[in-house]
Design a protein around this motif. Structure first.
Motif, PDB file in Angstrom:
ATOM      1  N   ILE A 280     -24.485   3.423  47.259  1.00 50.87           N
ATOM      2  CA  ILE A 280     -24.123   2.815  45.981  1.00 50.87           C
ATOM      3  C   ILE A 280     -25.234   1.861  45.548  1.00 50.87           C
ATOM      4  O   ILE A 280     -25.569   0.912  46.272  1.00 50.87           O
ATOM      5  N   PRO A 281     -25.844   2.073  44.372  1.00 52.14           N
ATOM      6  CA  PRO A 281     -26.933   1.190  43.938  1.00 52.14           C
ATOM      7  C   PRO A 281     -26.443  -0.224  43.657  1.00 52.14           C
ATOM      8  O   PRO A 281     -25.357  -0.424  43.114  1.00 52.14           O
ATOM      9  N   ASN A 282     -27.244  -1.205  44.057  1.00 56.09           N
ATOM     10  CA  ASN A 282     -26.895  -2.609  43.810  1.00 56.09           C
ATOM     11  C   ASN A 282     -27.001  -2.954  42.341  1.00 56.09           C
ATOM     12  O   ASN A 282     -26.316  -3.856  41.854  1.00 56.09           O
ATOM     13  N   ASP A 283     -27.877  -2.239  41.638  1.00 55.27           N
ATOM     14  CA  ASP A 283     -28.085  -2.532  40.222  1.00 55.27           C
ATOM     15  C   ASP A 283     -28.513  -1.236  39.529  1.00 55.27           C
ATOM     16  O   ASP A 283     -29.302  -0.470  40.075  1.00 55.27           O
ATOM     17  N   LEU A 284     -27.961  -0.987  38.335  1.00 62.05           N
ATOM     18  CA  LEU A 284     -28.304   0.224  37.594  1.00 62.05           C
ATOM     19  C   LEU A 284     -29.325  -0.075  36.506  1.00 62.05           C
ATOM     20  O   LEU A 284     -29.217  -1.083  35.806  1.00 62.05           O
ATOM     21  N   LYS A 285     -30.308   0.816  36.348  1.00 63.13           N
ATOM     22  CA  LYS A 285     -31.334   0.643  35.319  1.00 63.13           C
ATOM     23  C   LYS A 285     -30.972   1.455  34.080  1.00 63.13           C
ATOM     24  O   LYS A 285     -30.660   2.637  34.175  1.00 63.13           O
ATOM     25  N   GLU A 286     -31.001   0.810  32.943  1.00 63.70           N
ATOM     26  CA  GLU A 286     -30.682   1.493  31.686  1.00 63.70           C
ATOM     27  C   GLU A 286     -31.936   2.134  31.110  1.00 63.70           C
ATOM     28  O   GLU A 286     -32.997   1.524  31.049  1.00 63.70           O
ATOM     29  N   LEU A 287     -31.794   3.407  30.691  1.00 62.12           N
ATOM     30  CA  LEU A 287     -32.895   4.139  30.079  1.00 62.12           C
ATOM     31  C   LEU A 287     -32.434   4.698  28.734  1.00 62.12           C
ATOM     32  O   LEU A 287     -31.241   4.781  28.459  1.00 62.12           O
TER      33      LEU A 287
END
Length: 242
Positions: free
Chosen positions: A200-207
């Motif tokens: 599970i990613p700690n933080d998601l990057k918006e694209l």
């Protein structure tokens, strides 16, 4: 609370896209589990859970028998679980879990996918800090047991998140707590539909949408490779049209 569940709901929409691929992936997991813990589900907890998953996916009996036979046959090559880590375009972190009988072939393929899509294969362990490694159980809801009571009961066994998902319940626990959680569920009569490991990613990057599409092309290349079991990343996905 909720971060793991929302990420999982999104990624599961695209994972294991068709029945043939489900059977291939499950077959390799069965072979690895049988190799490690023996071919008898009664004495092999991991294999026991996989057998429940086999039933739910309607995997043919002959496929299961073939997978177990591979684990006990001296003529068959061993499957090894190998994890690859790298970055796709726009700094998206990607972890690729594989089960392979030929690591040389697999690493060459994984590297070529990264290179052809403007990414790069990294060193093992380089992305661990970006993901939480969790065990994830999907179980049938049980009459008379509330989510709150179940969560309170399971905290001592390493579960840190409990969510309703339709008629099922999703449990998230520490990676190392897998066997303790499974033991509790079995001893208390819960029906286990599946048990998996998720990153599970700690933080998601918006694209942007265009950037997402570019990343998706790379993810699809990994998913289409028979050696690949799971792909995890930290891109925020937009599923509004689903």
């Amino acid at each position: 609370m909720g971060r793991a569940f929302e990420y999982r709901k999104a990624t599961k929409m695209k994972r294991w896209g068709n029945m043939a691929r489900v059977f291939t992936k499950l077959g390799r997991q069965i072979t690895i589990a049988a190799k490690e813990g023996g071919p008898d589900p009664d004495t092999n907890p991991r294999l026991r859970v996989l057998m429940q998953q086999v039933k739910k996916e309607n995997m043919p009996k002959e496929n299961v028998e073939r997978a177990i036979k591979k684990a006990t046959s001296k003529d068959e090559a061993d499957y090894k679980e190998v994890v690859y880590e790298g970055y796709g375009p726009f700094g998206i972190a990607i972890v690729v879990e594989t089960a392979t009988d030929n690591p040389t072939r697999t690493v060459a393929n994984v590297r070529s996918y990264f290179n052809k899509h403007n990414g790069s294969l990294g060193t093992s362990g380089s992305l661990e800090f970006l993901f939480d490694h969790k065990c994830v159980f999907k179980i049938a809801a049980k009459d008379g047991v509330s989510l709150e009571d179940l969560e309170l009961e399971l905290i001592d066994y390493g579960v840190d998140e409990v969510e309703q998902d339709g008629d099922d319940i999703i449990l998230y626990g520490e990676f190392k707590s897998y066997s303790e959680i499974q033991k509790y569920l079995e001893e208390n009569g819960f029906e286990i539909h599946s048990a998996e490991f998720e990153r599970i990613p700690n933080d998601l990057k918006e694209l942007t949408k265009e950037q997402q599409e570019q990343i998706q092309k790379l993810l699809d290349k990994f998913e289409d490779d028979d050696d690949v079991q799971n792909v995890f990343h930290n891109m925020k996905e937009d599923f509004e049209e689903e």
